[in-house]
Design a protein around this motif. Structure first.
Motif, short mmCIF file in Angstrom:
data_model
loop_
_atom_site.label_atom_id
_atom_site.label_comp_id
_atom_site.label_asym_id
_atom_site.label_seq_id
_atom_site.Cartn_x
_atom_site.Cartn_y
_atom_site.Cartn_z
N ALA A 28 -13.59 -0.42 12.54
CA ALA A 28 -12.16 -0.55 12.84
C ALA A 28 -11.67 -1.95 12.48
O ALA A 28 -10.60 -2.10 11.88
CB ALA A 28 -11.90 -0.24 14.31
N ARG A 29 -12.45 -2.96 12.81
CA ARG A 29 -12.07 -4.34 12.45
C ARG A 29 -11.97 -4.51 10.94
O ARG A 29 -11.07 -5.18 10.44
CB ARG A 29 -13.07 -5.33 13.05
CG ARG A 29 -12.91 -5.49 14.54
CD ARG A 29 -13.86 -6.55 15.10
NE ARG A 29 -13.72 -6.58 16.54
CZ ARG A 29 -14.72 -6.40 17.38
NH1 ARG A 29 -15.96 -6.23 16.94
NH2 ARG A 29 -14.50 -6.42 18.69
N GLU A 30 -12.92 -3.90 10.24
CA GLU A 30 -12.90 -3.98 8.77
C GLU A 30 -11.63 -3.36 8.20
O GLU A 30 -10.97 -3.95 7.34
CB GLU A 30 -14.13 -3.28 8.22
CG GLU A 30 -14.22 -3.26 6.71
CD GLU A 30 -15.41 -2.46 6.23
OE1 GLU A 30 -15.22 -1.65 5.30
OE2 GLU A 30 -16.51 -2.62 6.78
N HIS B 262 -6.74 -3.78 5.43
CA HIS B 262 -5.58 -2.96 5.08
C HIS B 262 -4.36 -3.10 6.00
O HIS B 262 -3.28 -2.71 5.60
CB HIS B 262 -5.98 -1.49 5.04
CG HIS B 262 -7.04 -1.20 4.04
ND1 HIS B 262 -6.82 -1.28 2.68
CD2 HIS B 262 -8.34 -0.86 4.19
CE1 HIS B 262 -7.94 -0.99 2.04
NE2 HIS B 262 -8.88 -0.73 2.94
N LEU B 263 -4.58 -3.58 7.19
CA LEU B 263 -3.45 -3.60 8.13
C LEU B 263 -2.92 -5.00 8.38
O LEU B 263 -2.09 -5.20 9.25
CB LEU B 263 -3.87 -2.91 9.45
CG LEU B 263 -4.36 -1.47 9.29
CD1 LEU B 263 -4.75 -0.90 10.64
CD2 LEU B 263 -3.31 -0.61 8.61
N GLY B 264 -3.44 -5.95 7.65
CA GLY B 264 -2.88 -7.30 7.67
C GLY B 264 -3.10 -8.09 8.92
O GLY B 264 -2.36 -9.02 9.21
N GLN C 90 1.20 6.97 13.59
CA GLN C 90 0.71 5.97 14.56
C GLN C 90 -0.79 5.73 14.42
O GLN C 90 -1.48 5.42 15.39
CB GLN C 90 1.09 6.36 15.98
CG GLN C 90 2.58 6.46 16.17
CD GLN C 90 2.98 6.94 17.55
OE1 GLN C 90 2.25 7.68 18.19
NE2 GLN C 90 4.15 6.52 17.99
N LEU C 91 -1.30 5.85 13.21
CA LEU C 91 -2.72 5.64 12.97
C LEU C 91 -3.10 4.16 13.02
O LEU C 91 -4.20 3.82 13.43
CB LEU C 91 -3.16 6.24 11.64
CG LEU C 91 -3.09 7.75 11.54
CD1 LEU C 91 -3.60 8.23 10.20
CD2 LEU C 91 -3.87 8.41 12.66
N ALA C 92 -2.19 3.28 12.60
CA ALA C 92 -2.50 1.85 12.66
C ALA C 92 -2.78 1.42 14.09
O ALA C 92 -3.73 0.67 14.35
CB ALA C 92 -1.35 1.04 12.06
N ASN D 290 0.85 -1.18 0.00
CA ASN D 290 0.00 0.00 0.00
C ASN D 290 0.89 1.24 0.00
O ASN D 290 1.81 1.34 0.81
CB ASN D 290 -0.92 0.00 1.22
CG ASN D 290 -2.06 0.98 1.10
OD1 ASN D 290 -1.84 2.18 1.00
ND2 ASN D 290 -3.27 0.48 1.11
N ALA D 291 0.54 2.16 -0.87
CA ALA D 291 1.35 3.37 -1.02
C ALA D 291 1.35 4.25 0.22
O ALA D 291 2.24 5.08 0.39
CB ALA D 291 0.84 4.17 -2.22
N PHE D 292 0.37 4.07 1.12
CA PHE D 292 0.23 4.99 2.24
C PHE D 292 0.52 4.37 3.60
O PHE D 292 0.34 5.04 4.62
CB PHE D 292 -1.18 5.61 2.24
CG PHE D 292 -1.52 6.29 0.94
CD1 PHE D 292 -0.61 7.13 0.31
CD2 PHE D 292 -2.74 6.09 0.35
CE1 PHE D 292 -0.91 7.75 -0.89
CE2 PHE D 292 -3.05 6.70 -0.85
CZ PHE D 292 -2.14 7.53 -1.47
N HIS D 293 1.00 3.14 3.64
CA HIS D 293 1.32 2.53 4.94
C HIS D 293 2.37 3.33 5.70
O HIS D 293 2.30 3.45 6.92
CB HIS D 293 1.79 1.10 4.75
CG HIS D 293 0.67 0.11 4.68
ND1 HIS D 293 0.88 -1.23 4.61
CD2 HIS D 293 -0.68 0.27 4.66
CE1 HIS D 293 -0.28 -1.84 4.56
NE2 HIS D 293 -1.24 -0.95 4.57
#
Length: 133
Positions: free
Chosen positions: A123-125, A130-132, A103-105, A93-96
């Motif tokens: 949040a779960r979705e 996107h967060l693996g 610290q958004l993840a 992902n280009a924005f990770h």
């Protein structure tokens, strides 16, 4: 656009002293820009630090504000995945990198335990897509 040159949204969204109404209006307008934008346009907004304001919104006490922020961050990550398909160097992902920098993840993962069920589900979705996790 005028708002882009002056960095108005970034200042309004990140200002702790800004009134809720101004932040809400700025969030709404930026949300519309993110929804309608191409991946390249969204990338420009991300480079202008628009995600920082959504980090502030993720900590809001009002669930509708948190939901809006989660939806927009998820949408930005959708666009980042599209960009990564075009440029393998940006995978997955280009924005990770921006997400991690702010610290958004961690904030999004913490919201999976939010007292409001809709916030938890969204949040779960975002985490799953996107967060693996």
């Amino acid at each position: 656009l005028c708002w882009r040159r002056r960095g108005l949204f970034r200042r309004w969204l990140s200002s702790r002293s800004a009134e809720f109404g101004i932040r809400a209006q700025a969030t709404w307008a930026l949300s519309k820009a993110l929804d309608a934008g191409t991946p390249a346009q969204v990338a420009h907004l991300v480079q202008q630090d628009c995600l920082r304001g959504f980090g502030t919104a993720l900590a809001a006490s009002e669930p509708t504000v948190v939901l809006c922020a989660l939806e927009r961050v998820g949408h930005v990550l959708d666009k980042g995945a599209q960009l990564a398909k075009l440029n393998v160097a940006l995978a997955p992902n280009a924005f990770h990198g921006y997400l991690n920098q702010l610290q958004l993840a961690e904030k999004i993962t913490a919201l999976t335990e939010h007292p409001h069920a809709e916030v938890q589900n969204k949040a779960r979705e975002v985490v799953q897509l996107h967060l693996g996790a």
